[in-house]
Motif scaffolding. Structure first.
Motif, PDB file in Angstrom:
ATOM      1  N   PHE A   1      33.363  45.693  30.508  1.00  0.00           N
ATOM      2  CA  PHE A   1      34.753  46.107  30.406  1.00  0.00           C
ATOM      3  C   PHE A   1      35.616  44.996  30.992  1.00  0.00           C
ATOM      4  N   LEU A   2      36.747  44.736  30.353  1.00  0.00           N
ATOM      5  CA  LEU A   2      37.612  43.625  30.735  1.00  0.00           C
ATOM      6  C   LEU A   2      38.871  44.128  31.433  1.00  0.00           C
ATOM      7  N   SER A   3      39.330  43.352  32.394  1.00  0.00           N
ATOM      8  CA  SER A   3      40.554  43.672  33.119  1.00  0.00           C
ATOM      9  C   SER A   3      41.290  42.378  33.434  1.00  0.00           C
ATOM     10  N   LEU A   4      42.558  42.514  33.812  1.00  0.00           N
ATOM     11  CA  LEU A   4      43.340  41.397  34.324  1.00  0.00           C
ATOM     12  C   LEU A   4      43.756  41.718  35.749  1.00  0.00           C
ATOM     13  N   ALA A   5      43.838  40.678  36.569  1.00  0.00           N
ATOM     14  CA  ALA A   5      44.208  40.884  37.962  1.00  0.00           C
ATOM     15  C   ALA A   5      44.917  39.663  38.512  1.00  0.00           C
ATOM     16  N   LEU A   6      45.779  39.902  39.487  1.00  0.00           N
ATOM     17  CA  LEU A   6      46.371  38.837  40.285  1.00  0.00           C
ATOM     18  C   LEU A   6      45.460  38.643  41.498  1.00  0.00           C
ATOM     19  N   VAL A   7      44.776  37.497  41.535  1.00  0.00           N
ATOM     20  CA  VAL A   7      43.731  37.263  42.529  1.00  0.00           C
ATOM     21  C   VAL A   7      44.146  36.112  43.443  1.00  0.00           C
ATOM     22  N   ARG A   8      43.917  36.282  44.740  1.00  0.00           N
ATOM     23  CA  ARG A   8      44.246  35.234  45.701  1.00  0.00           C
ATOM     24  C   ARG A   8      43.418  33.981  45.426  1.00  0.00           C
ATOM     25  N   LYS A   9      44.029  32.825  45.683  1.00  0.00           N
ATOM     26  CA  LYS A   9      43.462  31.545  45.267  1.00  0.00           C
ATOM     27  C   LYS A   9      42.062  31.281  45.818  1.00  0.00           C
ATOM     28  N   ALA A  10      41.746  31.780  46.995  1.00  0.00           N
ATOM     29  CA  ALA A  10      40.431  31.511  47.604  1.00  0.00           C
ATOM     30  C   ALA A  10      39.304  32.219  46.862  1.00  0.00           C
ATOM     31  N   PHE A  11      39.638  33.102  45.907  1.00  0.00           N
ATOM     32  CA  PHE A  11      38.612  33.911  45.237  1.00  0.00           C
ATOM     33  C   PHE A  11      38.650  33.733  43.718  1.00  0.00           C
ATOM     34  N   LEU A  12      39.126  32.587  43.247  1.00  0.00           N
ATOM     35  CA  LEU A  12      39.299  32.364  41.811  1.00  0.00           C
ATOM     36  C   LEU A  12      38.070  31.796  41.120  1.00  0.00           C
ATOM     37  N   GLU A  13      37.091  31.352  41.860  1.00  0.00           N
ATOM     38  CA  GLU A  13      35.936  30.691  41.252  1.00  0.00           C
ATOM     39  C   GLU A  13      35.181  31.647  40.343  1.00  0.00           C
ATOM     40  N   THR A  14      34.783  31.149  39.174  1.00  0.00           N
ATOM     41  CA  THR A  14      34.029  31.945  38.212  1.00  0.00           C
ATOM     42  C   THR A  14      32.769  32.528  38.851  1.00  0.00           C
ATOM     43  N   ALA A  15      32.498  33.784  38.536  1.00  0.00           N
ATOM     44  CA  ALA A  15      31.334  34.549  39.018  1.00  0.00           C
ATOM     45  C   ALA A  15      31.536  35.114  40.425  1.00  0.00           C
ATOM     46  N   THR A  16      32.712  34.917  41.016  1.00  0.00           N
ATOM     47  CA  THR A  16      32.993  35.549  42.305  1.00  0.00           C
ATOM     48  C   THR A  16      33.039  37.066  42.125  1.00  0.00           C
ATOM     49  N   GLU A  17      32.345  37.791  42.976  1.00  0.00           N
ATOM     50  CA  GLU A  17      32.309  39.252  42.877  1.00  0.00           C
ATOM     51  C   GLU A  17      33.313  39.875  43.840  1.00  0.00           C
ATOM     52  N   LEU A  18      34.120  40.781  43.291  1.00  0.00           N
ATOM     53  CA  LEU A  18      35.129  41.494  44.064  1.00  0.00           C
ATOM     54  C   LEU A  18      34.890  42.988  43.942  1.00  0.00           C
ATOM     55  N   ASP A  19      35.464  43.740  44.853  1.00  0.00           N
ATOM     56  CA  ASP A  19      35.336  45.195  44.816  1.00  0.00           C
ATOM     57  C   ASP A  19      36.651  45.807  44.351  1.00  0.00           C
ATOM     58  N   ALA A  20      36.577  46.691  43.346  1.00  0.00           N
ATOM     59  CA  ALA A  20      37.742  47.407  42.833  1.00  0.00           C
ATOM     60  C   ALA A  20      37.509  48.894  42.997  1.00  0.00           C
ATOM     61  N   ASP A  21      37.875  49.417  44.152  1.00  0.00           N
ATOM     62  CA  ASP A  21      37.695  50.840  44.457  1.00  0.00           C
ATOM     63  C   ASP A  21      36.242  51.275  44.230  1.00  0.00           C
ATOM     64  N   GLY A  22      35.310  50.489  44.724  1.00  0.00           N
ATOM     65  CA  GLY A  22      33.908  50.850  44.644  1.00  0.00           C
ATOM     66  C   GLY A  22      33.162  50.314  43.447  1.00  0.00           C
ATOM     67  N   VAL A  23      33.868  49.660  42.514  1.00  0.00           N
ATOM     68  CA  VAL A  23      33.222  49.080  41.331  1.00  0.00           C
ATOM     69  C   VAL A  23      33.233  47.556  41.462  1.00  0.00           C
ATOM     70  N   THR A  24      32.107  46.924  41.189  1.00  0.00           N
ATOM     71  CA  THR A  24      32.036  45.462  41.256  1.00  0.00           C
ATOM     72  C   THR A  24      32.704  44.844  40.051  1.00  0.00           C
ATOM     73  N   ALA A  25      33.626  43.930  40.320  1.00  0.00           N
ATOM     74  CA  ALA A  25      34.336  43.195  39.265  1.00  0.00           C
ATOM     75  C   ALA A  25      34.084  41.704  39.473  1.00  0.00           C
ATOM     76  N   THR A  26      33.692  41.031  38.393  1.00  0.00           N
ATOM     77  CA  THR A  26      33.335  39.614  38.480  1.00  0.00           C
ATOM     78  C   THR A  26      34.408  38.766  37.848  1.00  0.00           C
ATOM     79  N   VAL A  27      34.836  37.727  38.567  1.00  0.00           N
ATOM     80  CA  VAL A  27      35.846  36.814  38.053  1.00  0.00           C
ATOM     81  C   VAL A  27      35.274  36.026  36.884  1.00  0.00           C
ATOM     82  N   SER A  28      36.011  35.994  35.790  1.00  0.00           N
ATOM     83  CA  SER A  28      35.527  35.323  34.573  1.00  0.00           C
ATOM     84  C   SER A  28      36.118  33.912  34.475  1.00  0.00           C
TER      85      SER A  28
END
Length: 320
Positions: free
Chosen positions: A293-320
């Motif tokens: 599933f695809l989403s768009l987000a405003l992400v802080r610069k320190a976490f922009l690298e491809t494949a960085t994993e973030l948490d979205a209310d308990g769901v893992t979201a990977t920076v593309s």
């Protein structure tokens, strides 16, 4: 865990947007007629683009920002006739744009009229959109131009918009012939695209959306509207703030596509560990062919690298 009832994106519709011509019928939008001898000069002084060179028959998309450098709206300026402009925005909130422009209209010869309720808007998106326009209306529409033609006894305004990174043509008419126009466009090769699949396409191409990626919560640089700023033009509302953000590298977030194994919820806060790192701005409910599933987000610069994993209310979201 991925839902068993997930609906896959329609590849026929997505293929039309990518390789031929998709047809989107808008439900909510803003269309404002801005007329008067000073209308174009006023918008040139208020917004981020140089507009004085937009002659009759041409168009250019611009951004109106607040004095804090936040986005009020991004809209297409079509110079449809002498001293007559048509402003077209993706936002359903026409009053916001009208009020913002009217606030700065003091002695100028410029009148605003909301046409949103009486007009219809169709967007053709895809590399053969101009061919469909020519086949349907007999008009060759060059990039960033506008043309008013007669069709089925009604005036139809065609506007080219090259600001989205894809071929995009807006077809504006009164509400009455909208169905006839839609049918004619379909007969000449346009493929109807529903809102869910258009949203999926928009997200997958990182096209910023109104009140999603851009709005009062974001500045135009971080929201993916950097190309709509003319840095060498004169002052406009919010110009000093935006110039400082750029000059001193103070923009903290960038627009990124995220991938996840289940659909995310717009407006979710993104975290890494316990640290807040961004805001989810758009999310597609449709599943890709590879089960993502695809989403768009405003992400802080320190976490922009491809494949960085973030948490979205308990769901893992990977920076593309």
């Amino acid at each position: 865990m991925q839902s068993r009832t997930s609906i896959k994106a329609d590849q026929t519709q997505l293929s039309a947007l990518d390789t031929s011509c998709g047809l989107i019928e808008w439900n909510g939008f803003t269309i404002v007629e801005h007329s008067g001898a000073d209308a174009l000069d006023l918008l040139n002084r208020l917004t981020t683009r140089e507009l004085l060179s937009v002659e009759v028959g041409h168009s250019r998309r611009s951004v109106l920002t607040s004095d804090r450098g936040r986005v009020v709206d991004a809209f297409l300026v079509a110079h449809v006739d002498e001293n007559k402009l048509l402003l077209v925005s993706d936002s359903p909130n026409s009053e916001r744009l009208i009020s913002a422009i009217d606030y700065y209209t003091i002695i100028e010869d410029a009148e605003l009229e909301d046409k949103s309720e009486s007009m219809s808007r169709i967007s053709l998106v895809g590399p053969t959109s101009s061919d469909v326009i020519e086949s349907t209306f007999g008009v060759t529409l060059d990039s960033d131009t506008t043309s008013t033609i007669a069709f089925d006894g009604e005036s139809v305004i065609l506007i080219s918009d090259t600001s989205r990174g894809v071929e995009w043509i807006d077809v504006i008419s009164s509400s009455s012939p909208a169905e006839t126009i839609s049918n004619a466009l379909s007969q000449n090769g346009a493929i109807s695209v529903d809102q869910e699949n258009f949203e999926h396409f928009r997200i997958s191409n990182a096209i910023p959306g109104s009140d999603k990626e851009y709005g009062e919560h974001s500045n135009p640089i971080e929201a993916g509207l950097l190309h709509l700023i003319d840095w060498d033009k004169g002052c406009y509302v919010g110009q000093e703030v935006i110039a400082r953000l750029d000059a001193y590298d103070k923009v903290q977030r960038n627009l990124k596509i995220l991938r996840s194994d289940s659909p995310l919820v717009p407006s979710s806060k993104l975290t890494s560990g316990s640290k807040p790192v961004g805001l989810l701005t758009s999310a597609s409910s449709l599943e890709t062919d590879n089960g993502e599933f695809l989403s768009l987000a405003l992400v802080r610069k320190a976490f922009l690298e491809t494949a960085t994993e973030l948490d979205a209310d308990g769901v893992t979201a990977t920076v593309s």
